[in-house]
Design an enzyme around this catalytic site. Structure first.
Site, PDB file in Angstrom:
ATOM      1  N   TYR A  72      -2.192  34.242 -26.475  1.00  0.00           N
ATOM      2  CA  TYR A  72      -2.980  33.010 -26.431  1.00  0.00           C
ATOM      3  C   TYR A  72      -2.172  31.819 -26.930  1.00  0.00           C
ATOM      4  CZ  TYR A  72      -6.630  29.596 -27.533  1.00  0.00           C
ATOM      5  OH  TYR A  72      -7.370  28.450 -27.613  1.00  0.00           O
ATOM      6  N   HIS A 106       0.477  23.318 -29.466  1.00  0.00           N
ATOM      7  CA  HIS A 106      -0.204  22.924 -28.233  1.00  0.00           C
ATOM      8  C   HIS A 106      -0.498  21.426 -28.315  1.00  0.00           C
ATOM      9  CE1 HIS A 106      -2.040  27.259 -27.809  1.00  0.00           C
ATOM     10  NE2 HIS A 106      -0.719  27.240 -27.760  1.00  0.00           N
ATOM     11  N   HIS A 166      -1.769  20.334 -32.018  1.00  0.00           N
ATOM     12  CA  HIS A 166      -2.155  21.228 -33.101  1.00  0.00           C
ATOM     13  C   HIS A 166      -1.235  22.435 -33.152  1.00  0.00           C
ATOM     14  CE1 HIS A 166      -4.454  22.315 -29.489  1.00  0.00           C
ATOM     15  NE2 HIS A 166      -4.406  23.575 -29.913  1.00  0.00           N
ATOM     16  N   HIS A 207      -0.471  26.473 -34.113  1.00  0.00           N
ATOM     17  CA  HIS A 207      -0.987  27.826 -34.291  1.00  0.00           C
ATOM     18  C   HIS A 207       0.107  28.650 -34.972  1.00  0.00           C
ATOM     19  CE1 HIS A 207      -4.604  27.650 -31.666  1.00  0.00           C
ATOM     20  NE2 HIS A 207      -3.899  26.776 -30.979  1.00  0.00           N
TER      21      HIS A 207
END
Length: 318
Positions: free
Chosen positions: A32, A124, A137, A139
Site C-alpha cells: 500500500y 505520498h 504525507h 508513511h
C-alpha cells in the site's frame, strides 16, 4: 496542529463479509505505501506522486527484498502478535520534494534507526478531494523486533526472544513498554514530530502567506502537537474541531444525489471551520495587516484629495 497517527497491525484472522479494504497484513501495508502489487493503480489517488520510497535495517534473509521480510512477519509472528507498526504524518506543503525527503530521513533515523527496527518508508503527495490543497504525507512501517546482528532464519527471527541465549531465540521486541514509553508513546511521538517538522520549517520555510477574511497575511510557519482543546486552554483561542468526511461521502457522485448533496454541505461547513480556525490562530497578524491596509487606504485617499484640491480649474491667458 497536524495529523500524526500510530497504529499497530496484529496477526489476526481476516474478517469475513466486511467491505473495508484497508490493508490488514504487514505485506499488504508494504504494498500500500509503496504503491506496488494490488495497490499499483490505487483508485483513490490517481494523480498522486510517490516522492520517496526506501527500506532498511533488514535482517540478512530479507536484505534487498523488504517484501520478503513483511511476508515472513505475517507468516511467522505469533498469533495476535504485532506484525508491524504504522506511523502516518502530514508533511508541510511549503517544503520542496527534496526537503520533505530530508525530513523523512530524519523520521527514519528517530523512529527506526535508533532502535535498529526493520522499516519501509514512503511519501505520498496528492491534492485533497475537498479543498484542493496539496496533502503530502509520510508513511513509515516498522517491526518492533530489532536487528541485533545475530543470523537467524525467517522462522527463528519471529520466535520468542531468549535473553539468556539470544542466538537460540528470536529477535527481541523493543515495545513501548520495554523502551519506557508505555501508553505515552503516541504523545511522545507527536512531540518529536512537532520538533522535527518545526526545525525543518525554520530552516527552509519560516513563514507562509494565508488568506484570512479576504486579506493575504504573512504568518509564522510552525505546527503544534496540542489538541484544539489543549491549545485553546494554553493560548486562549477558540479553535473548533473540523469533522472528518467518511469515504462514502468523499467519493459520492452526482448519480447519488442525496449523498452528493450531503458531501457539498459538509464541504461548506469544513471550509467555514477551517477559515475560522485560521483567524483564531493568527488573529494578531491579521489585525496588524488589516491596520496596515487601512493606513494605506487612508494615505491614498489623502493624496487623491490633495490632488483634487490643488486643481482649481483651467486658466486662460490674454
Amino acid at each position: 496542529m497536524f495529523f500524526c497517527n500510530l497504529e499497530h497491525n496484529s496477526k489476526n484472522p481476516p474478517q469475513k463479509g466486511g467491505k473495508n479494504n484497508k490493508p490488514r497484513t504487514a505485506k499488504e501495508r508494504f504494498h500500500y505505501i509503496t504503491r506496488t502489487a494490488q495497490f499499483a493503480q490505487h483508485k483513490d489517488h490517481v494523480h498522486e506522486q510517490l516522492e520517496f520510497v526506501c527500506s532498511g535495517n533488514m535482517p540478512s534473509f530479507a536484505e534487498g527484498n523488504p517484501e520478503e521480510f513483511w511476508q515472513a512477519s505475517d507468516l511467522y509472528e505469533r498469533k495476535n502478535g504485532r506484525v508491524c507498526s504504522s506511523l502516518v504524518v502530514a508533511l508541510p506543503k511549503e517544503l520542496t520534494s527534496e526537503q520533505r525527503i530530508e525530513l523523512a530521513e530524519q523520521f527514519i533515523q528517530e523512529f527506526a534507526d535508533r532502535y535498529q527496527y526493520p522499516y519501509s518508508c514512503a511519501i505520498h503527495h496528492h491534492v485533497g478531494s475537498l479543498g484542493g490543497q496539496e496533502q503530502p504525507h509520510l508513511h513509515l512501517i516498522y517491526s518492533e523486533r530489532h536487528v541485533d546482528g545475530i543470523e537467524r532464519t525467517p522462522e527463528q527471527f519471529f520466535k520468542r526472544y531468549n535473553p539468556e541465549q539470544p542466538e537460540k531465540g528470536g529477535a527481541q521486541k523493543l515495545t513501548a513498554d520495554v523502551l519506557g514509553m508505555g501508553k505515552a508513546q503516541l504523545q511522545l511521538y507527536r512531540q518529536k514530530t512537532e520538533e522535527l517538522i518545526n526545525d525543518s520549517l525554520q530552516r527552509y520555510a519560516p513563514t507562509k502567506v494565508l488568506e484570512i477574511r479576504g486579506l493575504k497575511v504573512e504568518v509564522p510557519n510552525e505546527v503544534s502537537c496540542l489538541s484544539n482543546e489543549d491549545y485553546n486552554k494554553k493560548y486562549d483561542t477558540n479553535l473548533q474541531d473540523v469533522p472528518m468526511m467518511n469515504k462514502a461521502l468523499r467519493f459520492a457522485k452526482e448519480s447519488d444525489p442525496v449523498r452528493y448533496q450531503q458531501k457539498q454541505d459538509m464541504i461548506v461547513e469544513i471550509n467555514r471551520l477551517r477559515a475560522e480556525n485560521r483567524y483564531e490562530l493568527y488573529k494578531p497578524y491579521y489585525e496588524v495587516e488589516l491596520n496596515k491596509q487601512k493606513l494605506l487606504e487612508q494615505e491614498k485617499q489623502k493624496q487623491t484629495q490633495e490632488k483634487t484640491k490643488g486643481f482649481d480649474g483651467p486658466r486662460f491667458g490674454f
